[in-house]
Design a protein around this motif. Structure first.
Motif, PDB file in Angstrom:
ATOM      1  N   TYR A   1      -3.383  -6.475 -37.948  1.00 30.46           N
ATOM      2  CA  TYR A   1      -3.367  -5.246 -38.725  1.00 30.46           C
ATOM      3  C   TYR A   1      -2.488  -5.453 -39.954  1.00 30.46           C
ATOM      4  CZ  TYR A   1      -4.722  -3.512 -34.102  1.00 30.46           C
ATOM      5  OH  TYR A   1      -5.338  -3.338 -32.881  1.00 30.46           O
ATOM      6  N   LYS A   2      -2.977  -5.050 -41.112  1.00 34.51           N
ATOM      7  CA  LYS A   2      -2.131  -5.067 -42.292  1.00 34.51           C
ATOM      8  C   LYS A   2      -0.999  -4.057 -42.111  1.00 34.51           C
ATOM      9  CE  LYS A   2      -5.835  -6.200 -45.572  1.00 34.51           C
ATOM     10  NZ  LYS A   2      -6.613  -5.678 -46.739  1.00 34.51           N
TER      11      LYS A   2
ATOM     12  N   GLU B   1      -2.136  -0.487 -40.583  1.00 31.32           N
ATOM     13  CA  GLU B   1      -3.572  -0.318 -40.778  1.00 31.32           C
ATOM     14  C   GLU B   1      -4.265  -0.132 -39.417  1.00 31.32           C
ATOM     15  OE1 GLU B   1      -7.015  -3.010 -42.946  1.00 31.32           O
ATOM     16  OE2 GLU B   1      -5.649  -3.954 -41.511  1.00 31.32           O
ATOM     17  N   ARG B   2      -5.250   0.765 -39.378  1.00 32.75           N
ATOM     18  CA  ARG B   2      -6.010   1.028 -38.145  1.00 32.75           C
ATOM     19  C   ARG B   2      -5.057   1.359 -36.996  1.00 32.75           C
ATOM     20  NH1 ARG B   2      -7.534  -4.016 -38.792  1.00 32.75           N
ATOM     21  NH2 ARG B   2      -7.754  -4.419 -36.559  1.00 32.75           N
TER      22      ARG B   2
ATOM     23  N   ARG C   1      -4.061   5.370 -47.063  1.00 30.01           N
ATOM     24  CA  ARG C   1      -4.563   4.074 -46.570  1.00 30.01           C
ATOM     25  C   ARG C   1      -4.994   3.119 -47.683  1.00 30.01           C
ATOM     26  NH1 ARG C   1      -6.745   7.910 -42.766  1.00 30.01           N
ATOM     27  NH2 ARG C   1      -5.511   7.819 -40.854  1.00 30.01           N
ATOM     28  N   GLY C   2      -5.190   3.643 -48.873  1.00 26.69           N
ATOM     29  CA  GLY C   2      -5.563   2.779 -49.980  1.00 26.69           C
ATOM     30  C   GLY C   2      -4.515   1.741 -50.312  1.00 26.69           C
TER      31      GLY C   2
ATOM     32  N   GLN D   1       1.821  -8.261 -42.103  1.00 24.97           N
ATOM     33  CA  GLN D   1       0.820  -8.312 -41.037  1.00 24.97           C
ATOM     34  C   GLN D   1       1.476  -8.027 -39.685  1.00 24.97           C
ATOM     35  OE1 GLN D   1      -2.451  -8.719 -41.023  1.00 24.97           O
ATOM     36  NE2 GLN D   1      -2.912  -9.440 -43.092  1.00 24.97           N
TER      37      GLN D   1
ATOM     38  N   PHE E   1      -3.107  -0.201 -48.363  1.00 17.85           N
ATOM     39  CA  PHE E   1      -3.319  -1.435 -47.600  1.00 17.85           C
ATOM     40  C   PHE E   1      -4.135  -2.456 -48.384  1.00 17.85           C
ATOM     41  CE2 PHE E   1      -2.595   1.487 -43.919  1.00 17.85           C
ATOM     42  CZ  PHE E   1      -1.468   0.847 -43.433  1.00 17.85           C
ATOM     43  N   ASN E   2      -4.773  -2.016 -49.460  1.00 18.75           N
ATOM     44  CA  ASN E   2      -5.578  -2.935 -50.265  1.00 18.75           C
ATOM     45  C   ASN E   2      -4.749  -3.654 -51.321  1.00 18.75           C
ATOM     46  OD1 ASN E   2      -7.969  -2.183 -48.910  1.00 18.75           O
ATOM     47  ND2 ASN E   2      -8.205  -0.390 -50.222  1.00 18.75           N
ATOM     48  N   THR E   3      -3.469  -3.289 -51.462  1.00 20.57           N
ATOM     49  CA  THR E   3      -2.614  -3.980 -52.417  1.00 20.57           C
ATOM     50  C   THR E   3      -2.046  -5.246 -51.782  1.00 20.57           C
ATOM     51  OG1 THR E   3      -0.706  -2.654 -51.762  1.00 20.57           O
ATOM     52  CG2 THR E   3      -2.037  -1.827 -53.585  1.00 20.57           C
ATOM     53  N   VAL E   4      -1.538  -6.139 -52.589  1.00 23.63           N
ATOM     54  CA  VAL E   4      -1.107  -7.461 -52.098  1.00 23.63           C
ATOM     55  C   VAL E   4       0.312  -7.418 -51.541  1.00 23.63           C
ATOM     56  CG1 VAL E   4      -0.669  -9.861 -52.727  1.00 23.63           C
ATOM     57  CG2 VAL E   4      -2.657  -8.656 -53.682  1.00 23.63           C
TER      58      VAL E   4
ATOM     59  N   ARG F   1       3.069  -5.259 -50.124  1.00 24.17           N
ATOM     60  CA  ARG F   1       3.080  -3.897 -49.592  1.00 24.17           C
ATOM     61  C   ARG F   1       4.468  -3.510 -49.057  1.00 24.17           C
ATOM     62  NH1 ARG F   1      -1.733  -6.278 -47.981  1.00 24.17           N
ATOM     63  NH2 ARG F   1      -1.000  -6.726 -45.869  1.00 24.17           N
TER      64      ARG F   1
END
Length: 388
Positions: A173-174, A290-291, A272-273, A160, A275-278, A280
């Motif tokens: 942001y991740k 992210e963003r 960007r996909g 983060q 960022f959905n993993t735990v 990283r």
């Protein structure tokens, strides 16, 4: 410096209670100080009290952990420059406020106080948890005490990044950080100098030559252009391949440039996909954010005086544009395995780089004298690629 009995007794009281700050009273020679107090004022008391005070002040200001136990630590703490030990001691003795002067050295970031409270609540029988709390309290001392009004703080094991104002989170942001091993993300304290919209990416020679990318494109400029690359052959035969701006650029739509010897920076990514993993930890050292475009636009408005309309136009132009910041934005890359998460809950995270063990081991040993060394000698591997 000359110590009165009253000041020496006040110092002894601080040492006896320093366990509340995650430090060990025995490191600061309370028995010797107690004996010197019993003998009365004079040279012996001055010497013993000054040494105990200096060691304690140094650990509170700079951290107890020796440099050889701080894996990939490259964040220079400037506190010793603005607040040298002799000045701290003189201030304490002039004011006769030994406890207050030493307490003023504690980190101001809210996490430190949260960890201190957790230490007070953790039973002494739970030695493992207490050791982890103490180690992470000390990590806050490694950084500069005043982090600034605005700053970016990323905690690598948490994945983060926070945009912070006056120690309060404004945005989160991740992140995607370096893979364990040679490309682990180091610990840094740097400053953002530029926000680069629609960045280019100069492909490392390890890919240009080693993976044949240069040979693929050098005689086929039309294909290179279609794929988003420009190839230049230098007089010595070296091929330079630059990925052009666009949605498929390895750096994404924005690069947040913080010049440092390790070539670490924050940047966007087309992948960007992930960022959905735990967990990283996929990159080659840099911090994919992210963003990132939102963050870059905010920095350009906050620190470069750009209007929302201007940054929108720049970002949508598709053209490489470097926006220099007119005032610095500090960036801190930390490594905390116990801290508050972005929702304010105290949590622990996996020690993905194995950096806890040397810190914990150093706390289990007697205190080492300070050497004046500001960062570790270890080198960071050159980045081979952003790592999609």
């Amino acid at each position: 410096m000359a110590w009165s009995l009253a000041d020496a007794k006040a110092l002894l009281a601080v040492i006896d209670g320093i366990g509340a700050e995650g430090l060990a009273p025995a490191d600061y020679k309370p028995a010797a100080l107690r004996a010197a107090i019993a003998a009365g004022e004079g040279d012996a008391l001055n010497e013993v009290a000054s040494k105990s005070f200096a060691w304690l002040a140094e650990d509170l200001r700079d951290g107890r952990t020796p440099m050889n136990a701080r894996v990939q630590w490259f964040a220079v703490d400037k506190d010793v420059d603005v607040n040298p030990t002799d000045a701290i001691m003189a201030r304490a003795l002039d004011s006769h406020d030994i406890a207050g002067t030493l307490a003023a050295l504690n980190p101001t970031y809210p996490d430190y106080a949260v960890l201190k409270d957790a230490l007070a609540r953790t039973p002494r029988a739970d030695a493992k948890t207490r050791a982890l709390i103490r180690a992470n309290m000390d990590r806050w001392r490694w950084f500069t005490r005043d982090l600034g009004e605005y700053y970016l703080m990323t905690n690598v094991p948490e994945f983060q990044l926070r945009l912070v104002r006056r120690d309060r989170i404004v945005r989160t942001y991740k992140t995607i950080v370096g893979k364990p091993g040679k490309t682990a993300t180091p610990q840094l304290a740097e400053e953002v100098e530029n926000v680069v919209f629609n960045p280019t990416w100069t492909v490392p020679q390890s890919i240009v030559v080693g993976e044949g990318l240069g040979a693929k494109y050098v005689n086929n400029p039309a294909k290179a252009k279609r794929d988003g690359y420009a190839v230049t052959t230098l007089p010595d035969g070296m091929m330079v391949v630059v990925q052009q701006p666009g949605p498929n650029n390895s750096l994404g739509m924005v690069k947040i440039d913080m010049p440092n010897p390790h070539a670490i920076y924050l940047h966007d990514t087309p992948a960007r996909g992930l960022f959905n993993t735990v967990s990283r930890a996929y990159s080659h050292g840099c911090v994919r954010t992210e963003r990132a475009l939102e963050l870059g636009m905010m920095l350009a408005m906050l620190k470069a005086g750009k209007t929302p309309e201007e940054v929108t136009a720049i970002s949508q132009s598709g053209k490489y544009t470097k926006v220099p910041l007119t005032s610095p934005m500090p960036v801190y890359i930390g490594y905390f395995t116990m801290a508050k998460d972005i929702s304010g809950q105290l949590l622990t995270w996996p020690d993905i780089y194995g950096r806890d063990a040397p810190v914990l081991a150093s706390f289990a040993q007697p205190r080492q004298p300070k050497t004046g060394q500001r960062t570790i000698d270890e080198k960071v591997e050159a980045i081979a690629a952003p790592g999609l």
